[in-house]
Design a protein around this motif. Sequence first.
Motif, PDB file in Angstrom:
ATOM      1  N   ALA A 142      26.131 -33.105   2.918  1.00 21.12           N
ATOM      2  CA  ALA A 142      25.713 -34.380   2.347  1.00 21.12           C
ATOM      3  C   ALA A 142      25.769 -35.475   3.403  1.00 21.12           C
ATOM      4  CB  ALA A 142      26.596 -34.740   1.159  1.00 21.12           C
ATOM      5  N   THR A 143      24.805 -36.372   3.357  1.00 25.90           N
ATOM      6  CA  THR A 143      24.693 -37.427   4.368  1.00 25.90           C
ATOM      7  C   THR A 143      25.966 -38.257   4.475  1.00 25.90           C
ATOM      8  OG1 THR A 143      22.300 -37.564   4.057  1.00 25.90           O
ATOM      9  CG2 THR A 143      23.387 -39.483   5.007  1.00 25.90           C
ATOM     10  N   THR A 144      26.523 -38.673   3.337  1.00 25.33           N
ATOM     11  CA  THR A 144      27.711 -39.525   3.384  1.00 25.33           C
ATOM     12  C   THR A 144      28.914 -38.777   3.947  1.00 25.33           C
ATOM     13  OG1 THR A 144      28.198 -38.949   1.071  1.00 25.33           O
ATOM     14  CG2 THR A 144      26.932 -40.954   1.474  1.00 25.33           C
ATOM     15  N   LEU A 145      28.997 -37.476   3.704  1.00 29.06           N
ATOM     16  CA  LEU A 145      30.111 -36.707   4.260  1.00 29.06           C
ATOM     17  C   LEU A 145      30.009 -36.622   5.780  1.00 29.06           C
ATOM     18  CD1 LEU A 145      30.440 -33.723   1.737  1.00 29.06           C
ATOM     19  CD2 LEU A 145      31.807 -35.819   1.846  1.00 29.06           C
ATOM     20  N   GLY A 224      32.234 -39.504  -7.156  1.00 29.95           N
ATOM     21  CA  GLY A 224      33.187 -40.602  -7.227  1.00 29.95           C
ATOM     22  C   GLY A 224      34.248 -40.530  -6.147  1.00 29.95           C
ATOM     23  N   VAL A 225      34.718 -39.339  -5.857  1.00 25.66           N
ATOM     24  CA  VAL A 225      35.716 -39.153  -4.795  1.00 25.66           C
ATOM     25  C   VAL A 225      35.103 -39.493  -3.439  1.00 25.66           C
ATOM     26  CG1 VAL A 225      37.119 -37.425  -3.592  1.00 25.66           C
ATOM     27  CG2 VAL A 225      37.012 -37.440  -6.091  1.00 25.66           C
ATOM     28  N   ARG A 226      33.848 -39.100  -3.217  1.00 25.16           N
ATOM     29  CA  ARG A 226      33.188 -39.401  -1.947  1.00 25.16           C
ATOM     30  C   ARG A 226      32.999 -40.900  -1.758  1.00 25.16           C
ATOM     31  NH1 ARG A 226      28.417 -34.714  -1.709  1.00 25.16           N
ATOM     32  NH2 ARG A 226      29.840 -32.921  -1.970  1.00 25.16           N
ATOM     33  N   ARG A 227      32.657 -41.597  -2.828  1.00 21.03           N
ATOM     34  CA  ARG A 227      32.471 -43.045  -2.714  1.00 21.03           C
ATOM     35  C   ARG A 227      33.800 -43.731  -2.414  1.00 21.03           C
ATOM     36  NH1 ARG A 227      28.144 -45.740  -4.064  1.00 21.03           N
ATOM     37  NH2 ARG A 227      29.441 -47.529  -4.614  1.00 21.03           N
ATOM     38  N   GLU A 228      34.864 -43.309  -3.058  1.00 21.27           N
ATOM     39  CA  GLU A 228      36.168 -43.915  -2.798  1.00 21.27           C
ATOM     40  C   GLU A 228      36.610 -43.639  -1.361  1.00 21.27           C
ATOM     41  OE1 GLU A 228      39.968 -44.635  -5.569  1.00 21.27           O
ATOM     42  OE2 GLU A 228      39.582 -42.521  -5.151  1.00 21.27           O
ATOM     43  N   CYS A 229      36.380 -42.434  -0.892  1.00 27.96           N
ATOM     44  CA  CYS A 229      36.682 -42.085   0.491  1.00 27.96           C
ATOM     45  C   CYS A 229      35.882 -42.963   1.454  1.00 27.96           C
ATOM     46  CB  CYS A 229      36.375 -40.609   0.727  1.00 27.96           C
ATOM     47  SG  CYS A 229      36.449 -40.064   2.439  1.00 27.96           S
ATOM     48  N   SER A 230      34.596 -43.152   1.176  1.00 27.14           N
ATOM     49  CA  SER A 230      33.745 -43.967   2.046  1.00 27.14           C
ATOM     50  C   SER A 230      34.260 -45.394   2.145  1.00 27.14           C
ATOM     51  CB  SER A 230      32.305 -43.964   1.520  1.00 27.14           C
ATOM     52  OG  SER A 230      31.749 -42.672   1.552  1.00 27.14           O
ATOM     53  N   GLY A 231      34.717 -45.943   1.019  1.00 22.14           N
ATOM     54  CA  GLY A 231      35.231 -47.305   1.043  1.00 22.14           C
ATOM     55  C   GLY A 231      36.466 -47.431   1.915  1.00 22.14           C
ATOM     56  N   LEU A 232      37.390 -46.480   1.809  1.00 21.84           N
ATOM     57  CA  LEU A 232      38.605 -46.528   2.613  1.00 21.84           C
ATOM     58  C   LEU A 232      38.302 -46.345   4.098  1.00 21.84           C
ATOM     59  CD1 LEU A 232      41.096 -44.453   0.428  1.00 21.84           C
ATOM     60  CD2 LEU A 232      41.052 -46.933   0.726  1.00 21.84           C
ATOM     61  N   VAL A 233      37.419 -45.398   4.401  1.00 17.73           N
ATOM     62  CA  VAL A 233      37.069 -45.141   5.800  1.00 17.73           C
ATOM     63  C   VAL A 233      36.404 -46.364   6.421  1.00 17.73           C
ATOM     64  CG1 VAL A 233      35.613 -43.750   7.327  1.00 17.73           C
ATOM     65  CG2 VAL A 233      36.896 -42.650   5.488  1.00 17.73           C
ATOM     66  N   GLY A 259      32.771 -49.217 -13.507  1.00 19.60           N
ATOM     67  CA  GLY A 259      34.005 -49.963 -13.310  1.00 19.60           C
ATOM     68  C   GLY A 259      34.550 -49.919 -11.903  1.00 19.60           C
ATOM     69  N   ALA A 260      33.860 -49.249 -10.974  1.00 22.54           N
ATOM     70  CA  ALA A 260      34.363 -49.165  -9.613  1.00 22.54           C
ATOM     71  C   ALA A 260      34.206 -50.493  -8.902  1.00 22.54           C
ATOM     72  CB  ALA A 260      33.614 -48.075  -8.841  1.00 22.54           C
ATOM     73  N   VAL A 261      35.185 -50.823  -8.078  1.00 29.97           N
ATOM     74  CA  VAL A 261      35.132 -52.043  -7.280  1.00 29.97           C
ATOM     75  C   VAL A 261      34.822 -51.644  -5.852  1.00 29.97           C
ATOM     76  CG1 VAL A 261      36.424 -54.049  -6.481  1.00 29.97           C
ATOM     77  CG2 VAL A 261      36.851 -53.122  -8.760  1.00 29.97           C
ATOM     78  N   PRO A 262      33.625 -51.977  -5.331  1.00 29.05           N
ATOM     79  CA  PRO A 262      33.245 -51.511  -4.004  1.00 29.05           C
ATOM     80  C   PRO A 262      34.078 -52.154  -2.920  1.00 29.05           C
ATOM     81  CG  PRO A 262      31.608 -53.047  -4.847  1.00 29.05           C
ATOM     82  CD  PRO A 262      32.565 -52.783  -5.956  1.00 29.05           C
ATOM     83  N   ALA A 263      34.464 -51.347  -1.943  1.00 28.92           N
ATOM     84  CA  ALA A 263      35.172 -51.847  -0.771  1.00 28.92           C
ATOM     85  C   ALA A 263      34.168 -52.083   0.336  1.00 28.92           C
ATOM     86  CB  ALA A 263      36.209 -50.816  -0.335  1.00 28.92           C
ATOM     87  N   PRO A 264      34.570 -52.697   1.457  1.00 32.34           N
ATOM     88  CA  PRO A 264      33.637 -52.921   2.550  1.00 32.34           C
ATOM     89  C   PRO A 264      32.965 -51.630   2.967  1.00 32.34           C
ATOM     90  CG  PRO A 264      35.707 -54.079   2.950  1.00 32.34           C
ATOM     91  CD  PRO A 264      35.908 -53.245   1.723  1.00 32.34           C
ATOM     92  N   GLY A 265      31.648 -51.668   3.107  1.00 31.09           N
ATOM     93  CA  GLY A 265      30.905 -50.490   3.514  1.00 31.09           C
ATOM     94  C   GLY A 265      30.285 -49.738   2.357  1.00 31.09           C
ATOM     95  N   GLY A 266      30.460 -50.211   1.109  1.00 35.04           N
ATOM     96  CA  GLY A 266      29.771 -49.594  -0.001  1.00 35.04           C
ATOM     97  C   GLY A 266      30.569 -48.574  -0.748  1.00 35.04           C
ATOM     98  N   GLY A 267      31.866 -48.427  -0.498  1.00 38.43           N
ATOM     99  CA  GLY A 267      32.666 -47.461  -1.225  1.00 38.43           C
ATOM    100  C   GLY A 267      33.263 -48.064  -2.464  1.00 38.43           C
ATOM    101  N   GLY A 268      34.123 -47.342  -3.147  1.00 40.61           N
ATOM    102  CA  GLY A 268      34.758 -47.839  -4.343  1.00 40.61           C
ATOM    103  C   GLY A 268      36.260 -47.684  -4.266  1.00 40.61           C
ATOM    104  N   ALA A 269      36.880 -48.224  -3.216  1.00 42.79           N
ATOM    105  CA  ALA A 269      38.275 -47.951  -2.944  1.00 42.79           C
ATOM    106  C   ALA A 269      39.222 -48.972  -3.520  1.00 42.79           C
ATOM    107  CB  ALA A 269      38.492 -47.871  -1.432  1.00 42.79           C
ATOM    108  N   GLY A 270      38.735 -49.989  -4.204  1.00 40.92           N
ATOM    109  CA  GLY A 270      39.646 -50.965  -4.767  1.00 40.92           C
ATOM    110  C   GLY A 270      39.914 -52.098  -3.798  1.00 40.92           C
ATOM    111  N   PRO A 271      41.014 -52.851  -4.010  1.00 36.43           N
ATOM    112  CA  PRO A 271      41.269 -54.034  -3.192  1.00 36.43           C
ATOM    113  C   PRO A 271      41.754 -53.679  -1.799  1.00 36.43           C
ATOM    114  CG  PRO A 271      43.081 -53.659  -4.719  1.00 36.43           C
ATOM    115  CD  PRO A 271      42.040 -52.641  -5.042  1.00 36.43           C
ATOM    116  N   VAL A 272      40.865 -53.733  -0.821  1.00 39.99           N
ATOM    117  CA  VAL A 272      41.210 -53.484   0.566  1.00 39.99           C
ATOM    118  C   VAL A 272      40.859 -54.726   1.355  1.00 39.99           C
ATOM    119  CG1 VAL A 272      40.807 -52.015   2.563  1.00 39.99           C
ATOM    120  CG2 VAL A 272      40.700 -51.045   0.270  1.00 39.99           C
ATOM    121  N   PRO A 273      41.782 -55.280   2.169  1.00 34.98           N
ATOM    122  CA  PRO A 273      41.498 -56.517   2.883  1.00 34.98           C
ATOM    123  C   PRO A 273      40.406 -56.333   3.907  1.00 34.98           C
ATOM    124  CG  PRO A 273      43.524 -55.503   3.672  1.00 34.98           C
ATOM    125  CD  PRO A 273      43.098 -54.735   2.466  1.00 34.98           C
TER     126      PRO A 273
END
Length: 291
Positions: A142-145, A224-233, A259-273
């Motif tokens: 997968a492209t995002t992976l 969903g797991v891939r999107r959350e991973c993308s946000g953290l990375v 209900g996902a909250v996107p993090a910088p870069g388009g992920g859904g990792a929650g509140p990340v500064p």
Amino acid sequence: MPGYRRQLYRDDAVVLRVQKLGESDRIITLLTRRHGRLRAVARGVRRTTSRFGARLEPFGHVDLQLAGDPKGNLGSSLHTVSQVEGIDLYGKRFLGDYPRYTAASAIAETAERLTPVEREPSLRLFQLTLGALRALAEGSHATTLVLDAYLLRGMVLAGWAPALTACAVCGTPGRHRAFSVPAGGAVCPDCRPPGAAHPAPATIDLMSALTSGDWRVADATETGVRRECSGLVAAHLQWHLERALRSLPLVDRGAPAAGAVPAPGGGGAGPVPPPPGAGAGVDGADRGMTE
């Protein structure tokens, strides 16, 4: 320098970026195998009669003959392209494929950011970048992976790898539930700072799998797991770069979960500064990602 004659040398390279120069020339940013990142002028490549203009497009793997001092001690910092042969022009396979094109753009921009000093050899980053573009072109994962694996392994080479199997602060081993970008990765309950994200355990497992090259685990994960991973990375990388990547928010990562909250870069990792200065807002051991 009077009487100075520019020497010729050869290298193979990945084309990271092209810029217009004058009416018919371009400045090509290259990540070379033996000489690191450098910039070179390609004369007349924007003319329809150019012999090698089509070979110097972004994301291509090319063999070049360059005129200039490879160590940068003499003459201009801009080299000149005198010959070029295409080895594998991956960019042609991305035409009309928005997800792969934007992912390749993010890879090229990251490679340029991870090589701040021109003409400083970085063989492992060259191999990692070439392998990531090849994996995108082949569509084996997968492209995002592929993109997130590249970003994680690039951070390993830069010394910014997030802690995943032990607390980033105290070193307590284990799979911890909280993740703090400023702290350096996963943190235990005693070291968890305010505002730390709480990703799903499968997200941390995915980050570990992408870093180590365990594609069996990575390919089996849910969207969903891939999107959350993308946000953290993305957040972790941009924190250390101290500025946002322009191409990363454009990457197509699919529809977000409800209900996902996107993090910088388009992920859904929650509140990340955000990274410092960003406003409000591995080593390449796997064969699918390396040469």
